[in-house]
Design an enzyme around this catalytic site. Structure first.
Site, short mmCIF file in Angstrom:
data_model
loop_
_atom_site.label_atom_id
_atom_site.label_comp_id
_atom_site.label_asym_id
_atom_site.label_seq_id
_atom_site.Cartn_x
_atom_site.Cartn_y
_atom_site.Cartn_z
CG HIS A 401 46.26 8.81 -15.72
ND1 HIS A 401 45.72 8.41 -14.51
CD2 HIS A 401 47.11 7.81 -16.09
CE1 HIS A 401 46.21 7.24 -14.16
NE2 HIS A 401 47.07 6.85 -15.12
CG ASP A 405 43.95 7.40 -9.29
OD1 ASP A 405 44.70 8.26 -9.79
OD2 ASP A 405 43.64 7.36 -8.07
#
Length: 430
Positions: A401, A405
């Protein structure tokens, strides 16, 4: 003249290996290029071949020994040399003390002399060839040097540091003082204190490959901000296409038409649209890769390995299927080279072959994404307002992450779903 059996270079960054097993015993005849032993590194298991024909006259590193690259672990001699070698020490050593026993003062020193080297040999048996040579050249006592290697073994650095201290080799009480400070260092590396075993239990050391897998998986958990997103795909179109053309495909290309080739092609299409999934973090920078080297996870008896299909975007579907088949066979036979496992940009893991319905795969550092395939299962689905039984598969994308995204991760899986549910998109690269 004896020919040494030397540990070859096993790839970049590999400095030592474990002798997994010997395929020949001392005294066995060997042919040139015949497998002698198996060497296990933290990446692959590789066979060591005989450099010449003859007889295996000596094994200096038994199974389980940790050896350095370039170390001599045995010798190959001709038949006569092998027979003569063991005969010399055994018959000649005992008869000499017997006639010399008439002189009382001379007998004790002669018997004590052979005892000292025998004890020294036993003490040095765990040393690597390079360390044993340094100890012998400088006439050092290995027990007087603190070892920082695995299980307290001596390394070349330990001997070098010992020699750099002028007072340490001359004063016997001095070395024990620093030893308590250095010996506790290896202990924190041991995750637990070995416990007593029940009668039905057995303790087996982890292989170097298994330890490496554990280290890398824990590294991924500790380093990446790992998250997993899911989707499902109707495999009906791919299954129908495969059923229609599998016989002619195999006849023309000499390889079976499986599912993995479709997934590799679909992943490449999605990676081109979402380049972050094909990237990696390097310090404070992001490296976007304009090449597509797809790792395909393969389960073996030794553990999970991930050989890489290089430049998969430049390969046709038959070429991808052939390459995956070749790498899978070599992985199961233990024939993979270090180069086969390095440089992947994205990984695909198919837990469905073992019956997994859903899972969260762990990243393969330094990659930022891994796709998990699962079992194809017939499930009732709503299609155009009607309930139909369709062959469905859950897909899982684990991603870092920090670089990817949520929107990009979901879009990536949707693109794979679209390509597989409409395989013509793969041909048109849409």
């Amino acid at each position: 003249m004896p020919t040494p059996v030397v540990v070859p270079g096993l790839g970049e960054s590999v400095t030592e290996a474990t002798v997994a097993k010997w395929m020949k015993n001392v005294g066995d005849s060997v042919k040139a290029d015949e497998p002698l032993a198996e060497l296990e590194t933290d990446k692959v298991t590789q066979e060591l071949y005989a450099p010449t024909a003859g007889t295996l006259g000596e094994i200096t590193a038994p199974a389980g020994s940790v050896v350095a690259i370039g170390a001599v672990i045995g010798q190959i001699v001709d038949g006569a040399g092998a027979a003569a070698a063991p005969a010399k020490p055994v018959p000649e050593a005992p008869p000499k003390p017997a006639p010399a026993a008439q002189a009382a003062p001379q007998t004790p020193p002669q018997q004590a002399a052979p005892a000292a080297p025998a004890a020294k040999t036993a003490a040095e048996e765990t040393l690597s060839p390079a360390v044993r040579k340094m100890v012998s050249e400088h006439n050092l006592d290995p027990s007087a040097i603190a070892g920082t290697g695995k299980d307290g073994r001596l390394t070349k650095g330990d001997v070098t540091a010992h020699l750099a201290k002028p007072a340490a080799p001359q004063i016997s009480p001095a070395p024990p003082a620093p030893q308590p400070a250095t010996r506790p260092a290896p202990q924190p590396e041991v995750p637990h204190v070995p416990r007593a075993l029940a009668p039905s239990e057995e303790r087996v050391p982890m292989t170097r490959l298994r330890r490496r897998i554990a280290e890398r998986l824990k590294q991924a958990q500790n380093t990446a901000a790992m998250l997993t997103t899911f989707n499902e795909v109707d495999m009906g179109a791919v299954m129908a296409l495969r059923e229609q053309y599998k016989e002619s495909f195999e006849k023309r290309h000499k390889v079976k038409l499986g599912f993995m080739g479709f997934f590799v092609k679909a992943c490449i299409q999605a990676l081109k649209e979402i380049p972050a999934v094909n990237g990696e973090i390097d310090g404070n920078d992001i490296i976007y890769k304009n090449h597509y080297d797809i790792g395909v996870a393969v389960g073996t008896e030794q553990g999970l390995v991930v050989p890489v299909v290089r430049d998969a975007d430049k390969m046709s579907l038959p070429q991808i299927e052939a390459k995956i088949g070749e790498l899978g066979k070599r992985a199961r036979d233990g024939k993979l080279a270090i180069e086969d496992l390095q440089g992947g940009t994205f990984t695909i893991s198919n837990g469905g072959v073992y019956g997994s319905l859903m899972s969260t795969p762990i990243l393969n550092p330094p990659q930022s994404g891994i796709l998990g395939m699962h079992k194809i299962q017939q499930r009732p689905m709503a299609v155009d307002g009607k309930v139909e039984i369709r062959p469905m598969m859950y897909l899982a994308l684990s991603y870092d992450h920090r670089i990817i995204d949520g929107r990009e991760a979901v879009t990536f899986l949707v693109r794979i779903k679209e390509c597989l549910e409409d395989p013509q998109r793969l041909i048109l690269e849409l």
